[in-house]
Design an enzyme around this catalytic site. Structure first.
Site, PDB file in Angstrom:
ATOM      1  N   HIS A  88     -19.780 -49.932 -10.405  1.00  0.00           N
ATOM      2  CA  HIS A  88     -19.149 -50.935  -9.536  1.00  0.00           C
ATOM      3  C   HIS A  88     -19.886 -51.036  -8.201  1.00  0.00           C
ATOM      4  CE1 HIS A  88     -16.016 -51.660 -12.368  1.00  0.00           C
ATOM      5  NE2 HIS A  88     -15.460 -50.467 -12.256  1.00  0.00           N
ATOM      6  N   LEU A 147     -22.924 -71.375   3.096  1.00  0.00           N
ATOM      7  CA  LEU A 147     -22.322 -71.128   1.782  1.00  0.00           C
ATOM      8  C   LEU A 147     -20.879 -70.643   1.923  1.00  0.00           C
ATOM      9  CD1 LEU A 147     -22.803 -70.483  -1.376  1.00  0.00           C
ATOM     10  CD2 LEU A 147     -23.232 -68.157  -0.595  1.00  0.00           C
ATOM     11  N   ASP A 152     -19.494 -59.266 -15.011  1.00  0.00           N
ATOM     12  CA  ASP A 152     -19.003 -58.266 -15.970  1.00  0.00           C
ATOM     13  C   ASP A 152     -20.128 -57.310 -16.378  1.00  0.00           C
ATOM     14  OD1 ASP A 152     -17.146 -57.037 -17.570  1.00  0.00           O
ATOM     15  OD2 ASP A 152     -17.226 -58.511 -19.178  1.00  0.00           O
TER      16      ASP A 152
HETATM   17  C1  IPE Z   1     -13.243 -59.975 -16.162  1.00  0.00           C
HETATM   18  O1  IPE Z   1     -13.839 -58.869 -16.725  1.00  0.00           O
HETATM   19  C2  IPE Z   1     -12.745 -59.658 -14.783  1.00  0.00           C
HETATM   20  C3  IPE Z   1     -13.768 -59.443 -13.757  1.00  0.00           C
HETATM   21  C4  IPE Z   1     -15.043 -59.533 -13.935  1.00  0.00           C
HETATM   22  C5  IPE Z   1     -13.265 -59.122 -12.443  1.00  0.00           C
HETATM   23  P1  IPE Z   1     -13.018 -57.858 -17.672  1.00  0.00           P
HETATM   24  O2  IPE Z   1     -13.967 -56.790 -18.036  1.00  0.00           O
HETATM   25  O3  IPE Z   1     -11.755 -57.454 -17.010  1.00  0.00           O
HETATM   26  O4  IPE Z   1     -12.672 -58.799 -18.911  1.00  0.00           O
HETATM   27  P2  IPE Z   1     -12.286 -58.418 -20.406  1.00  0.00           P
HETATM   28  O5  IPE Z   1     -11.222 -57.357 -20.343  1.00  0.00           O
HETATM   29  O6  IPE Z   1     -13.529 -57.930 -21.069  1.00  0.00           O
HETATM   30  O7  IPE Z   1     -11.813 -59.705 -21.017  1.00  0.00           O
HETATM   31  C1  IPE Z   2     -16.769 -55.859 -14.241  1.00  0.00           C
HETATM   32  O1  IPE Z   2     -17.310 -54.782 -14.904  1.00  0.00           O
HETATM   33  C2  IPE Z   2     -16.063 -55.452 -12.974  1.00  0.00           C
HETATM   34  C3  IPE Z   2     -14.611 -55.611 -13.019  1.00  0.00           C
HETATM   35  C4  IPE Z   2     -13.908 -56.008 -14.042  1.00  0.00           C
HETATM   36  C5  IPE Z   2     -13.900 -55.260 -11.822  1.00  0.00           C
HETATM   37  P1  IPE Z   2     -16.471 -53.928 -15.968  1.00  0.00           P
HETATM   38  O2  IPE Z   2     -15.884 -52.753 -15.285  1.00  0.00           O
HETATM   39  O3  IPE Z   2     -15.500 -54.787 -16.691  1.00  0.00           O
HETATM   40  O4  IPE Z   2     -17.634 -53.479 -16.928  1.00  0.00           O
HETATM   41  P2  IPE Z   2     -17.556 -53.274 -18.497  1.00  0.00           P
HETATM   42  O5  IPE Z   2     -17.052 -54.554 -19.091  1.00  0.00           O
HETATM   43  O6  IPE Z   2     -16.610 -52.128 -18.734  1.00  0.00           O
HETATM   44  O7  IPE Z   2     -18.950 -52.967 -18.906  1.00  0.00           O
HETATM   45 MG    MG Z   3     -15.642 -55.843 -18.417  1.00  0.00          MG
END
Ligand code: IPE
Ligand code: IPE
Ligand code: MG
Length: 258
Positions: free
Chosen positions: A49, A143, A32
């Site tokens: 990303h 892995l 995240d």
């Molecule tokens: C969880 O992250 C999903 C992934 C890392 C793919 P999110 O950014 O979607 O989670 P929330 O919305 O903060 O709970």
């Molecule tokens: C995690 O990073 C990637 C996915 C959920 C696909 P985020 O896109 O959720 O990043 P933040 O939480 O907005 O910083």
């Molecule tokens: Mg996120």
């Protein structure tokens, strides 16, 4: 380089040499913080990303060298469809790109690719990449890199319940026979052991629908580090913390005299 040499080369940043490390058999990661990383660097979320995908490459490589057997990463949740269409498209494109870009590295490192989630709702290019990666790597012995893509823990549990209910309707199973083994067998990857260590980057203290069944006794490690900044040293910090955990599974310490 052997992983012990590699560990020592890392020890200058954080002193990992003082304690023996227990390498988890299965590490799960909620990757995240790509968006926050992009914002911090005045870049688009797409570039966040993209940088995140590079870290997945690095951490896969590191886990392979450390002797981790399974690495499960949360790459797209069933709730991530709520994001703007352009961002969803970027994540779909990156999925396809990742496997093409790193195909030879994954092959060289003998990495087996597996997936969990609902494939049917995904664009054809993603489904094709998913199927090809799975088929081409199924004999690899290194892995196992498991991508949770269009994955939700609740969705997985509902799917398992439907499967078991159907078996009951067909009278191949009696409702009262259903136990943990039957339930586990109806999940996406029944042969994969539960994660030992679950890492979440970017500081959120929640599971966000990840591995709800499997994480019953998993050790959690949360870091404020944003996923694109996560490196081998941070991974080793997590493993060091894990090595010091006392996993009791509801029992008491094995050598407890109290
Ligand atoms: C969880 O992250 C999903 C992934 C890392 C793919 P999110 O950014 O979607 O989670 P929330 O919305 O903060 O709970
Ligand atoms: C995690 O990073 C990637 C996915 C959920 C696909 P985020 O896109 O959720 O990043 P933040 O939480 O907005 O910083
Ligand atoms: Mg996120």
């Amino acid at each position: 380089m052997s992983w012990i040499k590699w560990l020592k080369s890392k020890a200058h940043k954080t002193d990992f040499s003082q304690s023996a490390l227990t390498i988890p058999e299965h590490i799960a990661i909620i990757m995240d913080g790509n968006g926050r990383w992009a914002k911090k660097h005045h870049l688009s979320r797409s570039l966040g990303h993209r940088e995140g995908a590079e870290r997945l490459h690095d951490i896969t490589d590191a886990c392979g060298r450390l002797g981790v057997r399974y690495l499960t990463v949360y790459t797209f949740s069933t709730e991530n469809w709520k994001r703007p269409a352009a961002e969803v498209q970027t994540l779909m494109d990156l999925f396809v790109e990742f496997f093409h870009k790193y195909d030879s590295m994954l092959r060289q490192n003998d990495v087996r690719l597996r997936f969990m989630g609902d494939k049917t709702a995904l664009p054809a290019s993603v489904q094709q990449t998913w199927e090809e990666a799975e088929a081409e790597s199924c004999h690899r012995q290194g892995l196992q890199l498991i991508l949770a893509f269009n994955y939700g823990g609740r969705q997985e549990i509902i799917k398992a319940a439907q499967h078991l209910a159907q078996a009951c309707c067909h009278q191949t199973l009696q409702p009262l026979q259903i136990d943990e083994q039957h339930f586990k067998a109806a999940l996406f990857l029944p042969d994969v052991p539960d994660p030992d260590l679950l890492i979440r980057t970017s500081g959120e203290l929640r599971l966000s629908n990840f591995l709800l069944w499997q994480a019953a006794y998993t050790e959690f490690w949360i870091t404020d580090t944003l996923w694109p900044d996560f490196d081998e040293t941070t991974l080793l910090e997590a493993i060091q913390a894990y090595s010091q955990r006392d996993r009791r599974y509801g029992a008491i310490e094995t050598n407890s005299s109290r």
